[in-house]
Write a protein that holds these residues in place. Structure first.
Motif, PDB file in Angstrom:
ATOM      1  N   CYS A 148     -65.037 109.129  44.425  1.00 32.93           N
ATOM      2  CA  CYS A 148     -64.159 109.331  45.578  1.00 32.93           C
ATOM      3  C   CYS A 148     -62.723 109.565  45.147  1.00 32.93           C
ATOM      4  N   THR A 196     -64.962 103.868  54.402  1.00 31.24           N
ATOM      5  CA  THR A 196     -65.116 103.420  53.017  1.00 31.24           C
ATOM      6  C   THR A 196     -65.135 101.901  52.948  1.00 31.24           C
ATOM      7  N   ASP A 219     -56.987 111.130  55.696  1.00 27.89           N
ATOM      8  CA  ASP A 219     -57.424 110.680  57.017  1.00 27.89           C
ATOM      9  C   ASP A 219     -57.739 109.177  57.013  1.00 27.89           C
ATOM     10  N   PHE A 264     -66.988 116.064  56.130  1.00 25.33           N
ATOM     11  CA  PHE A 264     -66.198 116.409  54.948  1.00 25.33           C
ATOM     12  C   PHE A 264     -66.935 117.344  53.992  1.00 25.33           C
ATOM     13  N   LEU A 317     -67.968 110.015  48.193  1.00 27.54           N
ATOM     14  CA  LEU A 317     -67.130 109.963  49.379  1.00 27.54           C
ATOM     15  C   LEU A 317     -66.166 111.141  49.318  1.00 27.54           C
ATOM     16  N   PRO A 318     -65.341 111.349  50.328  1.00 25.16           N
ATOM     17  CA  PRO A 318     -64.365 112.430  50.241  1.00 25.16           C
ATOM     18  C   PRO A 318     -63.534 112.332  48.958  1.00 25.16           C
ATOM     19  N   MET A 333     -68.646 112.032  55.647  1.00 26.11           N
ATOM     20  CA  MET A 333     -67.742 111.449  56.636  1.00 26.11           C
ATOM     21  C   MET A 333     -67.037 112.550  57.426  1.00 26.11           C
ATOM     22  N   LYS A 334     -67.226 112.515  58.723  1.00 29.83           N
ATOM     23  CA  LYS A 334     -66.546 113.473  59.608  1.00 29.83           C
ATOM     24  C   LYS A 334     -66.769 114.918  59.164  1.00 29.83           C
ATOM     25  N   ASP A 379     -59.477 107.481  58.952  1.00 29.59           N
ATOM     26  CA  ASP A 379     -60.897 107.211  59.236  1.00 29.59           C
ATOM     27  C   ASP A 379     -61.711 107.103  57.951  1.00 29.59           C
ATOM     28  N   PHE A 380     -61.328 107.867  56.930  1.00 30.90           N
ATOM     29  CA  PHE A 380     -62.040 107.781  55.654  1.00 30.90           C
ATOM     30  C   PHE A 380     -61.893 106.379  55.053  1.00 30.90           C
ATOM     31  N   LEU A 396     -59.191 105.763  48.176  1.00 34.21           N
ATOM     32  CA  LEU A 396     -60.516 105.279  48.547  1.00 34.21           C
ATOM     33  C   LEU A 396     -61.134 104.441  47.441  1.00 34.21           C
TER      34      LEU A 396
END
Length: 179
Positions: free
Chosen positions: A7, A21, A14, A137, A103-104, A134-135, A16-17, A44
């Motif tokens: 990540c 996480t 963002d 990404f 993750l992003p 996520m969202k 939200d990430f 992250l």
């Protein structure tokens, strides 16, 4: 399981990430999983380590010399695995972890994903990579992989090695299927 997290170490992304996480880190601890990651105290990377550590999970940081010298090692790391460079870091994480969740992230995260998958493709291991979408990404990466598959540039179906999860519940289901 020993879950390796790939990540971003960036903080200006963002919010939200970060929430998602943190939930992943807590979930890992609640389910007695260990977290393996790059050991950095930013973005992250720090978020997942802190949530897992505070929840009682073992957090393993695979830390290159430059990160160590820069003082960016997270205080959430329970076990430090020191290495010389990013290539060593990727290899150590591949050897130590049971599964990988991306993750992003940016170039470094993409490098880790594709190094892991390329190693599996030629038979060095049979471990899976999960893209935590996520969202949305990873939507453009999924489209690219589908395009490469459609043009015949992959010998096997890419989804045999890389899975896509749109929620923590989907990650849990994938991990349950892998055990």
């Amino acid at each position: 399981m020993k879950i390796c997290i790939y990540c971003s170490a960036n903080a200006d992304i963002d919010p939200d990430f970060f929430r998602m996480t943190e939930a992943l880190g807590r979930w890992a601890a609640e389910n007695a999983h260990s977290i393996v990651y790059g050991g950095v105290n930013q973005g992250l990377m720090e978020c997942v380590a802190k949530a897992a550590h505070e929840g009682g999970a073992q957090v393993v940081g695979v830390i290159p010399t430059l990160v160590e010298k820069s003082g960016r090692i997270s205080q959430q790391v329970d076990v430090e695995m020191l290495c010389d460079n990013l290539s060593d870091r990727k290899q150590m994480m591949q050897d130590y972890a049971d599964v990988f969740i991306a993750l992003p992230g940016g170039i470094g995260t993409l490098d880790e994903i594709f190094s892991t998958v390329a190693s599996a493709t030629i038979g060095y291991h049979s471990k899976k990579v999960i893209l935590y979408n996520m969202k949305g990404f990873w939507n453009t990466l999924v489209s690219l992989l589908d395009d490469l598959q459609g043009k015949g540039f992959m010998r096997k179906e890419w989804r045999a090695q890389i899975m896509v999860a749109n929620s923590l519940e989907e990650i849990a289901a994938i991990l349950n299927d892998l055990t």
